[in-house]
Design a protein around this motif. Structure first.
Motif, mmCIF file in Angstrom:
data_model
loop_
_atom_site.group_PDB
_atom_site.id
_atom_site.type_symbol
_atom_site.label_atom_id
_atom_site.label_comp_id
_atom_site.label_asym_id
_atom_site.label_seq_id
_atom_site.Cartn_x
_atom_site.Cartn_y
_atom_site.Cartn_z
ATOM 1 N N ASN A 217 0.817 -1.227 0.000
ATOM 2 C CA ASN A 217 0.000 0.000 0.000
ATOM 3 C C ASN A 217 0.845 1.268 0.000
ATOM 4 N N THR A 218 1.962 1.214 -0.687
ATOM 5 C CA THR A 218 2.835 2.373 -0.828
ATOM 6 C C THR A 218 2.987 2.691 -2.311
ATOM 7 N N PRO A 219 3.609 3.824 -2.657
ATOM 8 C CA PRO A 219 3.847 4.139 -4.076
ATOM 9 C C PRO A 219 4.981 3.322 -4.692
ATOM 10 N N ALA A 220 5.321 2.207 -4.082
ATOM 11 C CA ALA A 220 6.416 1.375 -4.591
ATOM 12 C C ALA A 220 5.869 0.270 -5.484
ATOM 13 N N SER A 221 6.702 -0.201 -6.396
ATOM 14 C CA SER A 221 6.363 -1.326 -7.262
ATOM 15 C C SER A 221 7.584 -2.220 -7.405
ATOM 16 N N ILE A 222 7.345 -3.481 -7.754
ATOM 17 C CA ILE A 222 8.428 -4.449 -7.882
ATOM 18 C C ILE A 222 8.220 -5.291 -9.134
ATOM 19 N N ARG A 223 9.326 -5.607 -9.781
ATOM 20 C CA ARG A 223 9.360 -6.574 -10.884
ATOM 21 C C ARG A 223 10.482 -7.547 -10.569
ATOM 22 N N TYR A 224 10.157 -8.836 -10.539
ATOM 23 C CA TYR A 224 11.132 -9.830 -10.092
ATOM 24 C C TYR A 224 10.981 -11.100 -10.916
ATOM 25 N N ASN A 225 12.115 -11.733 -11.224
ATOM 26 C CA ASN A 225 12.065 -13.055 -11.853
ATOM 27 C C ASN A 225 13.236 -13.894 -11.382
ATOM 28 N N LEU A 226 13.001 -15.200 -11.330
ATOM 29 C CA LEU A 226 14.007 -16.169 -10.935
ATOM 30 C C LEU A 226 13.879 -17.375 -11.859
ATOM 31 N N THR A 227 14.992 -17.804 -12.463
ATOM 32 C CA THR A 227 14.964 -18.895 -13.427
ATOM 33 C C THR A 227 16.035 -19.920 -13.101
ATOM 34 N N TYR A 228 15.642 -21.189 -13.111
ATOM 35 C CA TYR A 228 16.588 -22.298 -13.021
ATOM 36 C C TYR A 228 16.563 -23.055 -14.339
ATOM 37 N N THR A 229 17.738 -23.299 -14.913
ATOM 38 C CA THR A 229 17.849 -23.962 -16.217
ATOM 39 C C THR A 229 18.889 -25.066 -16.147
ATOM 40 N N ASP A 230 18.508 -26.245 -16.604
ATOM 41 C CA ASP A 230 19.426 -27.374 -16.726
ATOM 42 C C ASP A 230 19.538 -27.711 -18.206
ATOM 43 N N SER A 231 20.667 -27.341 -18.815
ATOM 44 C CA SER A 231 20.863 -27.521 -20.251
ATOM 45 C C SER A 231 22.028 -28.481 -20.466
ATOM 46 N N GLU A 232 21.763 -29.588 -21.166
ATOM 47 C CA GLU A 232 22.741 -30.668 -21.276
ATOM 48 C C GLU A 232 22.885 -31.117 -22.725
ATOM 49 N N ILE A 233 24.122 -31.413 -23.111
ATOM 50 C CA ILE A 233 24.386 -32.006 -24.429
ATOM 51 C C ILE A 233 24.009 -33.481 -24.350
ATOM 52 N N THR A 234 23.029 -33.886 -25.128
ATOM 53 C CA THR A 234 22.543 -35.268 -25.060
ATOM 54 C C THR A 234 22.913 -36.100 -26.287
ATOM 55 N N ASP A 235 23.562 -35.476 -27.272
ATOM 56 C CA ASP A 235 24.056 -36.239 -28.416
ATOM 57 C C ASP A 235 25.097 -35.402 -29.137
ATOM 58 N N ASN A 236 26.191 -36.030 -29.545
ATOM 59 C CA ASN A 236 27.215 -35.338 -30.319
ATOM 60 C C ASN A 236 28.008 -36.379 -31.089
ATOM 61 N N ILE A 237 27.741 -36.471 -32.382
ATOM 62 C CA ILE A 237 28.382 -37.487 -33.206
ATOM 63 C C ILE A 237 29.863 -37.182 -33.421
ATOM 64 N N PHE A 238 30.264 -35.891 -33.366
ATOM 65 C CA PHE A 238 31.654 -35.534 -33.623
ATOM 66 C C PHE A 238 32.554 -35.890 -32.446
ATOM 67 N N ASN A 239 32.016 -35.775 -31.231
ATOM 68 C CA ASN A 239 32.801 -36.106 -30.043
ATOM 69 C C ASN A 239 31.854 -36.620 -28.968
ATOM 70 N N PRO A 240 31.658 -37.943 -28.883
ATOM 71 C CA PRO A 240 30.737 -38.501 -27.888
ATOM 72 C C PRO A 240 31.121 -38.160 -26.453
ATOM 73 N N ASN A 241 32.379 -37.745 -26.219
ATOM 74 C CA ASN A 241 32.791 -37.394 -24.860
ATOM 75 C C ASN A 241 32.061 -36.158 -24.336
ATOM 76 N N TYR A 242 31.477 -35.366 -25.241
ATOM 77 C CA TYR A 242 30.736 -34.182 -24.807
ATOM 78 C C TYR A 242 29.368 -34.526 -24.233
ATOM 79 N N VAL A 243 28.865 -35.708 -24.539
ATOM 80 C CA VAL A 243 27.528 -36.085 -24.087
ATOM 81 C C VAL A 243 27.500 -36.108 -22.561
#
Length: 349
Positions: A217-243
């Motif tokens: 109930n004040t003249p204040a405002s907020i904008r907030y975001n929080l993101t969790y991301t798990d990004s994984e290499i699941t296939d690589n024909i040139f170098n399978p060690n990257y998987v």
């Protein structure tokens, strides 16, 4: 029929690139005068080509019932390349066509809560720099593109739950993405930078966003975001060690917050905070050193800003980014403490 809606569009672009090298060997005193096929003594060569896309797309929506809504989308793309060359070597013309469909269904659980599930397939065709930019020096290739790159092909799922109550809006997104033939620019230890296709990258994550006016109930405002991301290499024909490795340049945690306060009709101030966890820059996840060129460091920065509207025409504002002058590298050095002053005057119409 108010229950139906339709959007259609047409898109066309054409890019032409000619990367001309000023091919001069100062030691030998030799110059490639015509700048078309390079000089064997320096190993440098011009490169270039054209790429164009024609696309037609449509989106149709239908309100199935009071609480249910359906959206269907479809995009057709015709992508072509031509006149590609590296020195005297010509690249064959190419043509690819593809469809990108989308389905989205929404349910209004109540007056305040909406739930939406979306699934889509999307193509991203290589841009012209990924196809034709080549930089070569006397010690070998320092950047090489690939005119044979295939388009990225992704399948995307998203579940969204949104709540709207009074002056507040909150949303939770859960997403899962599988993208094949991901185009990634990788610089090796010998200085060679190449655009490589990654066989498959799978990303799963969750995002929370919150926007609120009149906070407590004040003249204040907020904008907030929080993101969790798990990004994984699941296939690589040139170098399978990257998987199994983390996909580079993808921070697991990201968060942003902006707090604003309206002191009066003419005076306004805000503070913003940004955070990202560290990540890898290389496909083999071997780069673990912080605060060096090429690193993907974690960072937490704070910025402040104040604005004063003087009458109808004059506005003054001042800001400081990275207030505490944190030192971090996001491949290159992150900007240190930075000051901004702005004076704006609007002429009466």
């Amino acid at each position: 029929d108010d229950r139906q809606r339709l959007s259609i569009g047409l898109h066309h672009d054409k890019y032409e690139l000619t990367y001309r090298v000023d091919d001069y060997n100062a030691i030998a005193g030799l110059r490639d005068s015509d700048e078309t096929d390079g000089d064997a003594t320096t190993g440098r060569a011009d490169s270039g080509g054209t790429a164009s896309t024609f696309a037609l797309f449509a989106q149709y929506g239908y309100q199935l019932a009071d609480k249910w809504d359906l959206s269907l989308g479809l995009r057709y793309e015709d992508w072509q390349t031509d006149k590609g060359f590296l020195g005297a070597t010509q690249s064959p013309a190419r043509s690819k066509r593809g469809w990108s469909p989308k389905l989205s269904i929404a349910w209004s659980a109540s007056d305040q809560i909406d739930v939406r599930y979306s699934v889509a397939r999307a193509l991203r065709f290589p841009v012209i720099e990924e196809l034709y930019v080549n930089v070569v020096d006397g010690s070998g290739i320092s950047m090489i593109s690939d005119p044979t790159l295939e388009p990225e092909d992704g399948l995307f799922h998203n579940l969204s739950i949104q709540s709207n109550t009074g002056f507040a809006s909150k949303r939770l997104n859960v997403f899962h993405e599988v993208i094949e033939d991901v185009i990634f620019n990788q610089r090796a230890s010998n200085g060679v930078s190449s655009f490589l296709p990654i066989g498959e990258v799978t990303t799963t994550g969750i995002e929370f966003t919150w926007e609120q006016q009149q906070l407590l109930n004040t003249p204040a405002s907020i904008r907030y975001n929080l993101t969790y991301t798990d990004s994984e290499i699941t296939d690589n024909i040139f170098n399978p060690n990257y998987v199994g490795n983390e996909f580079p340049r993808t921070a697991q945690w990201r968060s942003n917050m902006m707090l604003s306060y309206q002191w009066s009709e003419s005076m306004h101030s805000s503070i913003n905070m940004r955070y990202a966890s560290n990540s890898y820059g290389a496909l083999d996840n071997s780069d673990e050193v912080d605060n060096v060129f090429g690193a993907q460091d974690d960072y937490f920065t704070v910025g402040i800003k104040a604005s004063w509207q003087i009458g109808k025409s004059l506005n003054l504002s001042a800001a400081v980014d990275n207030l505490f002058n944190q030192q971090a590298y996001v491949y290159h050095p992150w900007p240190g403490r930075t000051f901004h002053i702005k004076v704006a005057f609007e002429l009466a119409r």
